[in-house]
Design an enzyme around this catalytic site. Structure first.
Site, PDB file in Angstrom:
ATOM      1  N   SER A 115       0.800  -1.235   0.000  1.00 32.76           N
ATOM      2  CA  SER A 115       0.000   0.000   0.000  1.00 32.76           C
ATOM      3  C   SER A 115       0.829   1.280   0.000  1.00 32.76           C
ATOM      4  CB  SER A 115      -0.928   0.024   1.210  1.00 32.76           C
ATOM      5  OG  SER A 115      -2.084  -0.693   0.911  1.00 32.76           O
ATOM      6  N   LYS A 169       0.420   3.453  -2.916  1.00 39.72           N
ATOM      7  CA  LYS A 169      -0.767   4.285  -3.163  1.00 39.72           C
ATOM      8  C   LYS A 169      -0.482   5.789  -3.284  1.00 39.72           C
ATOM      9  CE  LYS A 169      -3.860   0.832  -1.123  1.00 39.72           C
ATOM     10  NZ  LYS A 169      -4.555   0.419   0.119  1.00 39.72           N
ATOM     11  N   TYR A 211      -3.115  -3.146 -10.523  1.00 39.42           N
ATOM     12  CA  TYR A 211      -2.946  -2.647  -9.154  1.00 39.42           C
ATOM     13  C   TYR A 211      -2.110  -3.624  -8.320  1.00 39.42           C
ATOM     14  CZ  TYR A 211      -4.159  -2.132  -4.241  1.00 39.42           C
ATOM     15  OH  TYR A 211      -4.081  -2.045  -2.872  1.00 39.42           O
ATOM     16  N   TYR A 228      -4.589   3.950   7.550  1.00 42.46           N
ATOM     17  CA  TYR A 228      -5.833   3.174   7.645  1.00 42.46           C
ATOM     18  C   TYR A 228      -6.753   3.814   8.688  1.00 42.46           C
ATOM     19  CZ  TYR A 228      -2.792  -0.100   5.232  1.00 42.46           C
ATOM     20  OH  TYR A 228      -1.916  -0.668   4.378  1.00 42.46           O
ATOM     21  N   VAL A 264       1.152  -3.666   3.911  1.00 45.11           N
ATOM     22  CA  VAL A 264       1.020  -4.928   4.646  1.00 45.11           C
ATOM     23  C   VAL A 264       2.249  -5.821   4.611  1.00 45.11           C
ATOM     24  CG1 VAL A 264      -1.490  -5.158   4.685  1.00 45.11           C
ATOM     25  CG2 VAL A 264      -0.215  -6.001   2.708  1.00 45.11           C
TER      26      VAL A 264
HETATM   27  N1  GLU Z   1      -1.948  -5.267  -2.127  1.00 43.77           N
HETATM   28  C1  GLU Z   1      -2.582  -5.153  -0.843  1.00 43.77           C
HETATM   29  C2  GLU Z   1      -4.082  -5.231  -1.005  1.00 43.77           C
HETATM   30  O1  GLU Z   1      -4.617  -4.613  -1.855  1.00 43.77           O
HETATM   31  C3  GLU Z   1      -2.175  -3.876  -0.242  1.00 43.77           C
HETATM   32  C4  GLU Z   1      -2.773  -3.692   1.081  1.00 43.77           C
HETATM   33  C5  GLU Z   1      -1.883  -2.933   2.006  1.00 43.77           C
HETATM   34  O2  GLU Z   1      -0.688  -2.872   1.880  1.00 43.77           O
HETATM   35  O3  GLU Z   1      -2.485  -2.392   2.952  1.00 43.77           O
HETATM   36  O4  GLU Z   1      -4.745  -5.958  -0.307  1.00 43.77           O
END
Ligand code: GLU
Length: 420
Positions: A64, A67, A182, A234, A252
């Site tokens: 993430s 992002k 993605y 988050y 994550v």
């Molecule tokens: N690729 C992970 C997902 O979309 C990223 C989530 C994350 O790092 O919080 O579930």
């Protein structure tokens, strides 16, 4: 002398290293295999020095943390208005993979939750992502095909979100392709050193500190860091911003970045996560760094002394005396407001006025415009104004040596001298 900074960073790793709590991200099989004890910390300054300690050369998937960078690339390509039509900027308070959309518009609430990130990804192509991320890091980054395949196999929740976005007309592209792209974006391999430099590029207004390449426009970085500050952690974003106070993003796989505008990029890596999905030891490191180094953005700086004034000899060896105003510190809105207030309350009593910028370390655009307006009004009141600006803060000198003129509008040209 050996720099004490790596010693300090190692000491931070030592004190935060003891905590073995938290769990690996189990929903992506490949991540569940990671070595949970890896621990690394890197700090990159906006002038391009990188300090890394611990496992700072170990690669892991960006997840993430991709992002904010994908958001930056989408903003650079399409502009803020177009992107805002598709994705909002409100913290959701929900988990990162919640199937939540704004009630009236159908937009994902922000680009840091998966719904928003999938939408952002649909706005840019895979090549833009690969090249853009590499430019942020200052080296060619690659995708971990194993993580990619592993995540794609179990990406049903992201597929559900992508189909939901299509049903609302937010995403028009093929839902499966968007999820694939993605997931590829999330599988890019980085080290903490890469991440610290990527964050430092944001902190540096979009210019990569080592390569000098402008990766995204300046105004894009403000938008991205603002969204990181409000939505980056988050559903723990409020907690995070009050305790650490640094725009941040976690992933994550255990990565965590922070971007401190104008100062530095920070990154940690430790795979065990708390219940919000944030790295347990990463959060501790950031709390410690923020406290020790006074990095909280809401920390109130000491009040600026902006002006001293008095009657002094004229600059440049000219005969006679003038009324000199010596400006100090930052010529920003607040600093210039004080100057304008002084000038209005106690107008200069001699016809010659000198504005001396020798002790100014920074001139903001608004400060420059306010200063020029002050000069224009003084001249219209009948004063002869001279500016002393040894560091060429006002950018009035035609070349490095000559004195210059400042065009203050209304045909008013004010001499700017290099020396008192
Ligand atoms: N690729 C992970 C997902 O979309 C990223 C989530 C994350 O790092 O919080 O579930």
């Amino acid at each position: 002398m050996r720099s004490p900074i790596p010693d300090y960073l190692n000491q931070v790793l030592d004190t935060c290293g003891a905590d073995g709590s938290g769990e690996l991200a189990a929903y992506i099989p490949e991540l569940a295999e990671a070595d949970p004890d890896r621990f690394a910390l890197a700090l990159a300054t906006v002038d391009g020095t990188v300090y890394g300690v611990g496992d700072d050369e170990v690669e892991f998937s960006i997840q993430s943390i991709s992002k904010p960078f994908a958001y930056a690339l989408a903003l650079a390509q399409h502009g803020l208005d177009r992107v805002l039509e598709k994705v909002g900027v409100e913290p959701s308070g929900d988990a990162f993979n919640e199937l939540s959309l704004e009630v009236d518009t159908g937009r994902p609430l922000n680009p840091m939750i998966n719904a928003g990130a999938l939408t952002v990804h649909a706005l840019i192509d895979d090549e833009t992502v690969r090249r853009g991320f590499s430019a942020f890091a200052g080296r060619e980054l690659e995708v971990d095909e194993e993580v990619f395949t592993s995540e794609l196999e179990t990406a049903d929740r992201n597929r559900a979100i992508a189909f939901m976005l299509r049903s609302h007309g937010i995403v028009e592209e093929d839902a499966q392709e968007v999820v694939e792209g993605y997931t590829r974006q999330c599988s890019v391999l980085v080290t903490v050193r890469d991440l610290a430099l990527m964050a430092a590029t944001l902190a540096n207004g979009g210019v990569q500190p080592v390569t000098g390449q402008r990766v995204v426009p300046h105004e894009v970085t403000r938008q991205v860091m603002a969204v990181m500050a409000t939505c980056g952690m988050y559903d723990a974003a409020g907690d995070w911003f009050s305790s650490v106070g640094i725009p941040a993003k976690s992933g994550v796989a255990g990565g965590l970045i922070g971007a401190l505008p104008g100062q530095a990029g920070l990154a940690t890596f430790s795979p065990r996560l708390d219940r919000h999905g944030n790295s347990v030891r990463g959060v501790q490191v950031f709390e410690r760094l923020s406290r020790d180094m006074g990095m909280h953005l809401m920390e109130v700086p000491p009040p600026a002394r902006s002006l001293v004034r008095g009657r002094t000899a004229l600059p440049g060896g000219r005969p006679g005396h003038g009324w000199t105003y010596e400006l100090q510190g930052s010529v920003n809105f607040v600093g210039m407001e004080r100057v304008l207030r002084y000038l209005a309350d106690e107008p200069p009593t001699e016809s010659t006025v000198v504005l001396d910028l020798t002790r100014v370390h920074e001139v903001r655009d608004i400060g420059r415009r306010m200063l020029i307006e002050a000069v224009r009004r003084l001249v219209l009141d009948g004063h002869q104004v001279t500016i002393v600006d040894p560091e060429d803060m006002l950018e009035a000198f035609p070349d490095d040596h000559a004195d210059g003129d400042l065009d203050a509008g209304d045909g008013v040209a004010v001499p700017v001298l290099r020396r008192r």
